[in-house]
Design a protein around this motif. Structure first.
Motif, PDB file in Angstrom:
ATOM      1  N   ARG A 213       0.762  -1.349  -0.059  1.00  0.00           N
ATOM      2  CA  ARG A 213      -0.222   0.327   0.189  1.00  0.00           C
ATOM      3  C   ARG A 213       0.409   1.564   0.048  1.00  0.00           C
ATOM      4  O   ARG A 213       0.125   2.347   0.097  1.00  0.00           O
ATOM      5  CB  ARG A 213      -0.806   0.126   1.176  1.00  0.00           C
ATOM      6  N   ARG A 266     -14.193   4.855  -5.160  1.00  0.00           N
ATOM      7  CA  ARG A 266     -13.317   4.599  -4.160  1.00  0.00           C
ATOM      8  C   ARG A 266     -14.874   3.594  -3.172  1.00  0.00           C
ATOM      9  O   ARG A 266     -16.182   4.816  -3.279  1.00  0.00           O
ATOM     10  CB  ARG A 266     -12.956   5.459  -2.822  1.00  0.00           C
ATOM     11  N   LYS A 269     -12.835   2.078   2.264  1.00  0.00           N
ATOM     12  CA  LYS A 269     -11.508   2.683   1.837  1.00  0.00           C
ATOM     13  C   LYS A 269     -10.899   0.896   1.762  1.00  0.00           C
ATOM     14  O   LYS A 269      -9.964   0.401   1.927  1.00  0.00           O
ATOM     15  CB  LYS A 269     -10.662   1.999   3.452  1.00  0.00           C
ATOM     16  N   ARG A 272     -10.690  -0.217  -4.486  1.00  0.00           N
ATOM     17  CA  ARG A 272     -10.697   1.683  -4.768  1.00  0.00           C
ATOM     18  C   ARG A 272     -10.163   0.923  -6.225  1.00  0.00           C
ATOM     19  O   ARG A 272      -9.260  -0.019  -6.846  1.00  0.00           O
ATOM     20  CB  ARG A 272      -8.874   1.967  -3.785  1.00  0.00           C
ATOM     21  N   ASP A 403      -5.143   4.016   5.403  1.00  0.00           N
ATOM     22  CA  ASP A 403      -5.729   3.215   5.165  1.00  0.00           C
ATOM     23  C   ASP A 403      -6.278   2.295   5.165  1.00  0.00           C
ATOM     24  O   ASP A 403      -7.237   2.094   5.597  1.00  0.00           O
ATOM     25  CB  ASP A 403      -6.504   3.777   4.157  1.00  0.00           C
ATOM     26  N   ASP A 406      -6.838   1.391   8.765  1.00  0.00           N
ATOM     27  CA  ASP A 406      -7.877   1.906   9.452  1.00  0.00           C
ATOM     28  C   ASP A 406      -9.116   0.841   9.782  1.00  0.00           C
ATOM     29  O   ASP A 406     -10.079   0.721  10.045  1.00  0.00           O
ATOM     30  CB  ASP A 406      -8.264   2.831   8.641  1.00  0.00           C
ATOM     31  N   TRP A 407      -9.017   0.766   8.150  1.00  0.00           N
ATOM     32  CA  TRP A 407     -10.094  -0.308   7.658  1.00  0.00           C
ATOM     33  C   TRP A 407     -10.033  -1.935   8.389  1.00  0.00           C
ATOM     34  O   TRP A 407     -11.052  -2.205   8.846  1.00  0.00           O
ATOM     35  CB  TRP A 407      -9.679  -0.575   5.972  1.00  0.00           C
TER      36      TRP A 407
END
Length: 428
Positions: A213, A266, A269, A272, A403, A406-407
């Protein structure tokens, strides 16, 4: 004390669930996770239960099971799964477990069968999971209909196959509709796997995804990949140069003319999609940046399609170019072991040795995968040290990692049945 209550007290995962929820609720956002998330066996078991057994997973491509009876298998932790093409082209997925005594049905990675037959006692199933034969010794009142294979949720779109082991999987329809739209130019019913590799990385699956990422590490690690790849894929990226923004505008005009989708999309999260140019003057992720396959994919007439980048958390990232595509699947094997499978796709009529050289086609990502393996393994070795503590991510270079974490945190807390804290309340 009843048996259930006693078993809960004895279950080490009960305490681990509460400890995990507490660590995630109080974590410093924009920092890496506490050490147990990367190496603890109990937390790995929770990852499998609450992420890989509840979220939609990329399984493979529909072109891998092109005709009735074609099947492929994969293991989601301790859960073997079959994905098979049935009558009228329908894709089915089942737990790869015979309803007699639990033996695995299909023991090969892929193949073709008329029926699904257990090699242990020859119980025989239709491709839609119905039990057809269990032997006369089961008795005259034996009900075949009660012993069909246990189904696994499966959805297809744009040539991708996704599975979900949960009884009530989360919604995915919006993403699938968009995925179908973005891959329409590639006519995914007309592709094939030209090459495939699987490598085992001695690192936790989250480290493998974190490494993917960000491209913060690319300049120092990936000379082959940077012959063609831009380090960023968004004109809003603070690192984006005026030259990149001008190139994007020019290419987007070309893609519009060819009716090829490119807009950034998007879905939270988790998913994408975006199309971004490769380096100016290059058209494919090959050593020289030129087409790796002479026959372009689908209805495309111009090899200069940049890269359609598709992210699907928790276990896939992908690059679709004009001449070929590269798809990636991540599956955890243990707290510090992960298998990464890479497949190179080309037009189904492309001929090896004439239209493409499989070794040349895979050279860039073979090198890049091995480089990433070494990076993830060294990351794991350092994290195992008593000196490790969570460190800060760069919000400029590592926003994709932020991201992902967080996801992961949101899904883990939600699946554990805990409230997800507002992100702004847990700043590092």
């Amino acid at each position: 004390m009843d048996l259930i209550a006693r078993s809960q007290l004895e279950d080490p995962l009960v305490a681990a669930r509460e400890a995990t929820a507490d660590m995630l609720s109080n974590r410093a956002r924009n920092f890496s996770l506490p050490q147990p998330f990367y190496n603890d066996a109990r937390l790995f078991a929770l990852d499998m239960q609450e992420i890989f057994e509840k979220e939609w997973l990329f399984a493979g491509m529909t072109c891998e099971i092109p005709a009735k009876g074609n099947f492929m298998t994969l293991d989601i932790g301790d859960n073997p799964v079959i994905v098979v093409r049935g009558a009228e082209g329908k894709v089915h997925a089942f737990h790869n477990v015979c309803r007699h005594r639990g033996s695995r049905l299909c023991v090969k990675d892929k193949g073709k069968v008329a029926k699904l037959v257990c090699g242990y006692h020859q119980w025989t199933y239709e491709l839609d999971g119905r039990l057809l034969f269990a032997g006369s010794d089961m008795g005259g009142d034996f009900d075949l209909a009660s012993y069909g294979l246990k189904p696994v949720n499966v959805r297809t779109a744009g040539g991708f196959m996704f599975i979900n082991l949960a009884d009530e999987p989360p919604a995915i329809d919006d993403f699938l509709v968009t995925l179908e739209h973005y891959l329409e130019p590639y006519q995914m019913e007309h592709v094939k796997v030209a090459a495939e590799s699987s490598i085992v990385e001695q690192a936790n699956w989250k480290l493998v995804v974190e490494n993917n990422r960000e491209c913060y590490h690319c300049n120092g690690a990936h000379p082959e990949l940077l012959n063609s790849l831009q380090e960023f894929d968004d004109t809003d990226d603070p690192r984006a140069t005026p030259a990149y923004k001008a190139l994007v505008a020019r290419k987007q005009t070309d893609w519009d003319f060819d009716h090829v989708p490119w807009q950034l999309k998007r879905f939270g999260k988790r998913n994408r999609l975006t199309r971004t140019p490769l380096l100016d003057g290059t058209v494919s992720m090959t050593l020289d940046g030129q087409p790796g396959c002479k026959k372009l994919m689908g209805r495309l007439t111009n090899p200069d399609m940049g890269s359609l980048r598709i992210l699907h958390l928790p276990n896939s990232w992908n690059h679709f170019m004009g001449d070929h595509a590269v798809v990636f699947r991540v599956l955890p094997l243990g707290p510090q072991q992960t298998v990464v499978t890479t497949k190179w796709l080309v037009h189904k009529d492309a001929v090896a040795g004439v239209d493409y050289d499989p070794e040349q086609l895979r050279r860039v990502w073979d090198a890049t995968n091995d480089q990433d393996r070494r990076l993830a393994e060294e990351n794991q070795r350092g994290i195992n040290s008593l000196a490790y503590q969570p460190g800060p991510y760069s919000q400029t270079y590592e926003f994709g990692v932020i991201d992902f974490i967080d996801w992961y945190s949101e899904r883990m807390l939600s699946n554990l049945g805990h409230e997800v804290p507002s992100l702004h309340l847990a700043q590092g």
